[in-house]
Design a protein around this motif. Sequence first.
Motif, PDB file in Angstrom:
ATOM      1  N   THR A 229       6.273  -5.908 -16.003  1.00 18.61           N
ATOM      2  CA  THR A 229       6.773  -6.739 -14.899  1.00 18.61           C
ATOM      3  C   THR A 229       7.992  -6.075 -14.252  1.00 18.61           C
ATOM      4  O   THR A 229       8.919  -5.666 -14.960  1.00 18.61           O
ATOM      5  N   ARG A 230       7.961  -5.955 -12.904  1.00 21.77           N
ATOM      6  CA  ARG A 230       9.110  -5.415 -12.153  1.00 21.77           C
ATOM      7  C   ARG A 230       9.491  -6.386 -11.032  1.00 21.77           C
ATOM      8  O   ARG A 230       8.628  -7.115 -10.516  1.00 21.77           O
ATOM      9  N   SER A 231      10.784  -6.371 -10.664  1.00 19.76           N
ATOM     10  CA  SER A 231      11.278  -7.233  -9.570  1.00 19.76           C
ATOM     11  C   SER A 231      11.689  -6.370  -8.383  1.00 19.76           C
ATOM     12  O   SER A 231      12.307  -5.316  -8.554  1.00 19.76           O
ATOM     13  N   PHE A 232      11.383  -6.839  -7.170  1.00 20.21           N
ATOM     14  CA  PHE A 232      11.705  -6.130  -5.935  1.00 20.21           C
ATOM     15  C   PHE A 232      12.395  -7.073  -4.953  1.00 20.21           C
ATOM     16  O   PHE A 232      12.005  -8.240  -4.823  1.00 20.21           O
ATOM     17  N   ASN A 233      13.433  -6.556  -4.252  1.00 21.49           N
ATOM     18  CA  ASN A 233      14.089  -7.302  -3.162  1.00 21.49           C
ATOM     19  C   ASN A 233      13.372  -6.962  -1.860  1.00 21.49           C
ATOM     20  O   ASN A 233      13.327  -5.789  -1.448  1.00 21.49           O
ATOM     21  N   VAL A 234      12.837  -7.980  -1.188  1.00 25.13           N
ATOM     22  CA  VAL A 234      11.989  -7.770  -0.011  1.00 25.13           C
ATOM     23  C   VAL A 234      12.507  -8.617   1.157  1.00 25.13           C
ATOM     24  O   VAL A 234      12.897  -9.771   0.967  1.00 25.13           O
TER      25      VAL A 234
ATOM     26  N   GLU B 258      18.831 -19.595   5.088  1.00 19.30           N
ATOM     27  CA  GLU B 258      18.682 -19.238   3.674  1.00 19.30           C
ATOM     28  C   GLU B 258      17.319 -18.597   3.459  1.00 19.30           C
ATOM     29  O   GLU B 258      16.314 -19.045   4.036  1.00 19.30           O
ATOM     30  N   GLY B 259      17.276 -17.534   2.666  1.00 21.75           N
ATOM     31  CA  GLY B 259      15.994 -16.935   2.309  1.00 21.75           C
ATOM     32  C   GLY B 259      15.569 -15.796   3.206  1.00 21.75           C
ATOM     33  O   GLY B 259      14.368 -15.524   3.318  1.00 21.75           O
ATOM     34  N   SER B 260      16.498 -15.100   3.821  1.00 24.74           N
ATOM     35  CA  SER B 260      16.113 -13.958   4.660  1.00 24.74           C
ATOM     36  C   SER B 260      15.603 -12.799   3.807  1.00 24.74           C
ATOM     37  O   SER B 260      14.859 -11.943   4.287  1.00 24.74           O
ATOM     38  N   THR B 261      16.018 -12.747   2.541  1.00 26.22           N
ATOM     39  CA  THR B 261      15.464 -11.790   1.582  1.00 26.22           C
ATOM     40  C   THR B 261      14.997 -12.569   0.356  1.00 26.22           C
ATOM     41  O   THR B 261      15.530 -13.634   0.040  1.00 26.22           O
ATOM     42  N   ALA B 262      14.004 -12.020  -0.327  1.00 27.41           N
ATOM     43  CA  ALA B 262      13.446 -12.711  -1.488  1.00 27.41           C
ATOM     44  C   ALA B 262      13.243 -11.728  -2.633  1.00 27.41           C
ATOM     45  O   ALA B 262      13.034 -10.530  -2.415  1.00 27.41           O
ATOM     46  N   VAL B 263      13.289 -12.260  -3.857  1.00 28.38           N
ATOM     47  CA  VAL B 263      13.003 -11.466  -5.053  1.00 28.38           C
ATOM     48  C   VAL B 263      11.550 -11.723  -5.439  1.00 28.38           C
ATOM     49  O   VAL B 263      11.161 -12.864  -5.732  1.00 28.38           O
ATOM     50  N   VAL B 264      10.740 -10.674  -5.411  1.00 33.59           N
ATOM     51  CA  VAL B 264       9.313 -10.781  -5.752  1.00 33.59           C
ATOM     52  C   VAL B 264       9.078 -10.073  -7.084  1.00 33.59           C
ATOM     53  O   VAL B 264       9.441  -8.899  -7.242  1.00 33.59           O
ATOM     54  N   LYS B 265       8.474 -10.801  -8.043  1.00 31.73           N
ATOM     55  CA  LYS B 265       8.134 -10.218  -9.343  1.00 31.73           C
ATOM     56  C   LYS B 265       6.682  -9.752  -9.314  1.00 31.73           C
ATOM     57  O   LYS B 265       5.790 -10.489  -8.891  1.00 31.73           O
ATOM     58  N   VAL B 266       6.462  -8.522  -9.781  1.00 38.40           N
ATOM     59  CA  VAL B 266       5.123  -7.945  -9.808  1.00 38.40           C
ATOM     60  C   VAL B 266       4.763  -7.640 -11.260  1.00 38.40           C
ATOM     61  O   VAL B 266       5.515  -6.934 -11.958  1.00 38.40           O
ATOM     62  N   LYS B 267       3.632  -8.167 -11.700  1.00 41.01           N
ATOM     63  CA  LYS B 267       3.172  -7.937 -13.065  1.00 41.01           C
ATOM     64  C   LYS B 267       1.812  -7.262 -13.010  1.00 41.01           C
ATOM     65  O   LYS B 267       0.904  -7.695 -12.300  1.00 41.01           O
TER      66      LYS B 267
ATOM     67  N   SER C 242       0.971   1.675 -15.411  1.00 41.90           N
ATOM     68  CA  SER C 242       0.641   2.836 -14.584  1.00 41.90           C
ATOM     69  C   SER C 242       0.581   2.459 -13.102  1.00 41.90           C
ATOM     70  O   SER C 242       0.848   3.280 -12.232  1.00 41.90           O
ATOM     71  N   VAL C 243       0.240   1.196 -12.830  1.00 41.05           N
ATOM     72  CA  VAL C 243       0.144   0.732 -11.438  1.00 41.05           C
ATOM     73  C   VAL C 243       1.499   0.252 -10.933  1.00 41.05           C
ATOM     74  O   VAL C 243       1.955   0.618  -9.849  1.00 41.05           O
ATOM     75  N   VAL C 244       2.151  -0.554 -11.720  1.00 41.38           N
ATOM     76  CA  VAL C 244       3.423  -1.145 -11.316  1.00 41.38           C
ATOM     77  C   VAL C 244       4.487  -0.075 -11.100  1.00 41.38           C
ATOM     78  O   VAL C 244       5.309  -0.171 -10.167  1.00 41.38           O
ATOM     79  N   ASP C 245       4.493   0.940 -11.894  1.00 43.20           N
ATOM     80  CA  ASP C 245       5.517   1.977 -11.772  1.00 43.20           C
ATOM     81  C   ASP C 245       5.409   2.779 -10.483  1.00 43.20           C
ATOM     82  O   ASP C 245       6.367   3.425 -10.064  1.00 43.20           O
ATOM     83  N   ARG C 246       4.240   2.746  -9.867  1.00 41.79           N
ATOM     84  CA  ARG C 246       4.071   3.500  -8.620  1.00 41.79           C
ATOM     85  C   ARG C 246       4.385   2.656  -7.374  1.00 41.79           C
ATOM     86  O   ARG C 246       4.297   3.133  -6.254  1.00 41.79           O
ATOM     87  N   LEU C 247       4.749   1.397  -7.532  1.00 40.47           N
ATOM     88  CA  LEU C 247       5.051   0.514  -6.401  1.00 40.47           C
ATOM     89  C   LEU C 247       6.509   0.619  -5.969  1.00 40.47           C
ATOM     90  O   LEU C 247       7.394   0.902  -6.784  1.00 40.47           O
TER      91      LEU C 247
ATOM     92  N   ILE D  53       8.040 -19.090   0.305  1.00 39.78           N
ATOM     93  CA  ILE D  53       7.840 -17.680   0.641  1.00 39.78           C
ATOM     94  C   ILE D  53       6.643 -17.162  -0.150  1.00 39.78           C
ATOM     95  O   ILE D  53       6.582 -17.301  -1.375  1.00 39.78           O
ATOM     96  N   GLN D  54       5.672 -16.583   0.574  1.00 38.68           N
ATOM     97  CA  GLN D  54       4.454 -16.094  -0.041  1.00 38.68           C
ATOM     98  C   GLN D  54       4.476 -14.569  -0.110  1.00 38.68           C
ATOM     99  O   GLN D  54       4.555 -13.903   0.924  1.00 38.68           O
ATOM    100  N   PRO D  55       4.385 -13.997  -1.350  1.00 36.80           N
ATOM    101  CA  PRO D  55       4.358 -12.540  -1.481  1.00 36.80           C
ATOM    102  C   PRO D  55       2.931 -12.006  -1.401  1.00 36.80           C
ATOM    103  O   PRO D  55       1.965 -12.703  -1.740  1.00 36.80           O
ATOM    104  N   SER D  56       2.778 -10.766  -0.964  1.00 42.84           N
ATOM    105  CA  SER D  56       1.472 -10.105  -0.926  1.00 42.84           C
ATOM    106  C   SER D  56       1.687  -8.597  -0.923  1.00 42.84           C
ATOM    107  O   SER D  56       2.796  -8.117  -0.703  1.00 42.84           O
ATOM    108  N   LEU D  57       0.608  -7.861  -1.195  1.00 44.66           N
ATOM    109  CA  LEU D  57       0.658  -6.403  -1.213  1.00 44.66           C
ATOM    110  C   LEU D  57       0.223  -5.853   0.138  1.00 44.66           C
ATOM    111  O   LEU D  57      -0.665  -6.411   0.800  1.00 44.66           O
ATOM    112  N   ARG D  58       0.843  -4.740   0.523  1.00 43.22           N
ATOM    113  CA  ARG D  58       0.491  -4.107   1.786  1.00 43.22           C
ATOM    114  C   ARG D  58      -0.626  -3.068   1.615  1.00 43.22           C
ATOM    115  O   ARG D  58      -1.119  -2.539   2.608  1.00 43.22           O
TER     116      ARG D  58
END
Length: 475
Positions: free
Chosen positions: A55-60, A81-90, A94-99, A121-126
């Motif tokens: 699991t990794r966290s990203f500021n988006v 409030e909420g112009s940036t969000a913390v998104v957790k990716v699990k 091998s996949v998470v480390d390349r994000l 706030i809804q997270p998604s992958l690009r």
Amino acid sequence: MKKENDNTSSKEAKNQANNKIHKFFVNNAGIKLVSVIIAIIVWAVIINIDDPYKTRSFNVEVETVNESVLNSVNKVYEVIEGSTAVVKVKGKKSVVDRLGASDIRATADLADLSAVNAVAIQPSLRKILSSDVFLECSQVLRVSLENRESKQVKVSVVASGEPADGYTLGECTAKPNMIEVAGGESAVGQIASVRVLLNVNGATEDFAKKLVPVAYDEDGNKVESATLSFSNNVVRVFAQILEDKAVPVKVKITGKPAKGYEYVSTDCLPEEVEIAGTSRKLSRISSIVIPVDISGMTTASSKLEQDIYISDYLPEGITPVAGFENVSIRITLEQVIKKNIEINTNSIGFSLLSKGLQAEITGDTDRVSLLVSGRASVLNGINSTNINAYVNCNGLVEGVYTLPVIIKDLDESCAVIETSRIKVRIYNEDQQNPGAGSEELPVTSPSMPPETADTPVPEEGGDAEGTEPAESLLP
């Protein structure tokens, strides 16, 4: 005895076992170290093949979508409030480390705003990954809503810096010169002007630039709001760079002051101004003439002191350089007064006596008076001690005459209104007693034009009045 032998044998066996263990760890140490390393590598390979979850966290940065829903009801929003969000990716390690953060998108759908103006706030992958990952964000976006307003505002060009020496910034034009500003009613209501900032430092020729418009309030402070938008995000500015030239200022007085007053002088500051224009147009200008009408003015007139705008007297295409936009003029008028001056007769001289003749004043009076008009400052400096009076004896022969008293070297601003006449006896210089037995003789006027100011008048010949003679006739 047998028991003792058994104990001895047991101890020897233990010692032998200990020795073997010691030899195992001491002998062949290199082989054993390599074995350990190989074991670690094998363990790592096994772990890598297994690929555990991580699991990794990203500021988006959060993106808003469906803004048109608010526009349709004439509303604008601003994120509080909420112009940036913390998104957790699990996912698999091998996949998470390349994000990276740029691979993740966080959106807030404004169509789903709640009653308290918040939305999840809804997270998604690009991008598409080789293995599934799970994204999680527990934050919400909060906004403030306002009615949408708009207005047209003139674009002002504000220049900074200075052109090169000998040059001046001329006209600056903006296209478009009007911009529509839209946004929340509180922000739009503060806007007093829209400006673009133009740097002209060191410029020597005309140029154009694309500049970003900025809104300001009445106090010159920038109006900052995320709700604001401009109909044009870029304004094109054209700047004119002109040459400088220094020219004198001349004041031309027209008309005459009120009766009883006289024009004295005009002061102008500065006496020279700098103007700017093209070299061709500047070559036609050698001075700036400012006409001033003093008709009917007195010393109490308010227009005796004026600030004159130079641009009103410049041809089209010529402008004053900054700091030389106006000149101050001061007109000096003086009141004309009358003054009675008394002169001792013994201080009156005789002018242009014929050769061999002498003259004397006869009669009982020892003082004569003259009424003179002129500027107060001039007449106040004239008195009986510094006035130069005489009578004109040009062309007279022996006899007694009544002649006007003339003032010599009278200031041109003054005039003799009334002058006294005195009796003058002309006699031969060889005569021993000129006054004895003298008799007043009738004489005729010498041959001179009747309009000549210093024509002597015989005692019996009318009452013509003399004034100051021509300078060529003075002794």
